[in-house]
Design a protein around this motif. Sequence first.
Motif, mmCIF file in Angstrom:
data_model
loop_
_atom_site.group_PDB
_atom_site.id
_atom_site.type_symbol
_atom_site.label_atom_id
_atom_site.label_comp_id
_atom_site.label_asym_id
_atom_site.label_seq_id
_atom_site.Cartn_x
_atom_site.Cartn_y
_atom_site.Cartn_z
ATOM 1 N N THR A 35 -0.771 -9.350 5.178
ATOM 2 C CA THR A 35 -2.137 -8.963 4.801
ATOM 3 C C THR A 35 -3.131 -10.076 5.118
ATOM 4 O O THR A 35 -4.222 -9.817 5.625
ATOM 5 C CB THR A 35 -2.202 -8.631 3.296
ATOM 6 N N MET A 36 -2.747 -11.314 4.815
ATOM 7 C CA MET A 36 -3.653 -12.428 5.084
ATOM 8 C C MET A 36 -3.718 -12.741 6.579
ATOM 9 O O MET A 36 -4.769 -13.130 7.093
ATOM 10 C CB MET A 36 -3.201 -13.665 4.301
ATOM 11 N N ASN B 259 -6.103 -10.235 7.893
ATOM 12 C CA ASN B 259 -7.457 -10.573 7.445
ATOM 13 C C ASN B 259 -8.041 -11.740 8.229
ATOM 14 O O ASN B 259 -9.218 -11.747 8.581
ATOM 15 C CB ASN B 259 -7.448 -10.928 5.959
ATOM 16 N N LYS B 260 -7.205 -12.743 8.462
ATOM 17 C CA LYS B 260 -7.663 -13.958 9.137
ATOM 18 C C LYS B 260 -7.559 -13.854 10.656
ATOM 19 O O LYS B 260 -7.799 -14.823 11.367
ATOM 20 C CB LYS B 260 -6.836 -15.161 8.640
ATOM 21 N N CYS C 33 -8.571 -15.986 0.378
ATOM 22 C CA CYS C 33 -9.459 -14.839 0.580
ATOM 23 C C CYS C 33 -10.887 -15.304 0.836
ATOM 24 O O CYS C 33 -11.563 -14.808 1.744
ATOM 25 C CB CYS C 33 -9.419 -13.908 -0.630
ATOM 26 N N SER D 72 -11.132 -16.683 4.272
ATOM 27 C CA SER D 72 -11.083 -15.671 5.328
ATOM 28 C C SER D 72 -12.394 -14.908 5.447
ATOM 29 O O SER D 72 -12.743 -14.411 6.513
ATOM 30 C CB SER D 72 -9.938 -14.684 5.066
ATOM 31 N N ARG E 291 -3.888 -1.346 5.661
ATOM 32 C CA ARG E 291 -5.340 -1.475 5.779
ATOM 33 C C ARG E 291 -5.991 -0.146 6.152
ATOM 34 O O ARG E 291 -7.156 0.105 5.818
ATOM 35 C CB ARG E 291 -5.661 -2.534 6.839
ATOM 36 N N MET F 164 -8.260 -4.510 -2.525
ATOM 37 C CA MET F 164 -7.271 -5.537 -2.215
ATOM 38 C C MET F 164 -5.931 -5.268 -2.882
ATOM 39 O O MET F 164 -4.870 -5.542 -2.307
ATOM 40 C CB MET F 164 -7.811 -6.907 -2.635
ATOM 41 N N TYR G 69 -4.199 -2.714 -0.884
ATOM 42 C CA TYR G 69 -3.862 -3.332 0.407
ATOM 43 C C TYR G 69 -2.518 -4.055 0.327
ATOM 44 O O TYR G 69 -1.628 -3.859 1.153
ATOM 45 C CB TYR G 69 -4.993 -4.290 0.783
#
Length: 269
Positions: A31-32, A35-36, A156, A159, A211, A217, A220
């Motif tokens: 997930t991160m 996101n990033k 978070c 990001s 997503r 979140m 997610y």
Amino acid sequence: MSLTEWLEYGFMRNALLAIVIIAPLFGILGTMIVNKKMAFFSDSLGHSALTGIAIGAVLGVRDTTVSMILFAVIFALLLNKIGERSMASTDTLISVFSSASMALGLAILSKGGNFSKYSSLLVGDILSITKEEIAYLILIFVVTLIFWGMSFNKLCAQSVNVTLAKSKHIPVKFLENCFSVLIALIVMLSIKWIGILLINALLILPAAASRNISQNMREYHFFSVVFSVFSGVLGLFISYHTNVATGPMIVIIAAVIYFATYFYGRRFE
């Protein structure tokens, strides 16, 4: 034929336990990574495994996992450092490093026609995992949960807006390096069983699928872990009954879930 017949074998139980540990890790970190926008980064780490193995082989290291991990950590930190100062786009920089690293590893390992000994790493073999190796996965799982609990909100914020994160006195560079090292450790510890060519797909697909349908979140992360575990367990089950390699089967199921959620999510646009 019983649905639980496959669990009568010790190697299948070990593989199932490994998947139950690895899959949530991939779901959480994925997930991160999504996101990033670090998909290229995790992919390049997988490719760098070949160079780590090659260095270990040249130095006569008995367990090349050690050399893989050390090289991947250095590789990840070096990418972060150069990325801060380079004028080139991040994806271009990562692609250059990934290509050069993989080519170097292939060149060293293929000398004398010895690459066949390492070709199994391309697709992995989770059925060969041992109880000792599962213990290592449990350790990294605990470390990941601790890091996630302490750093999630900060990651978070970083990001979303790096400048804002810095204004809140968040140690952006330190967190970035810690997160990169954590990804490197998990990728290297898992690559023997998932495969160099497939490991990035398992990091990205569940998170990307989540997503497509998540409204917040919490959803997610929840759906990412669920999709990751479901793909892993069902892939292992189907691979046993169809005699197909486990890694590719897991990725195929994760890809099917991604496309299903993609078209489902489009209905509400």
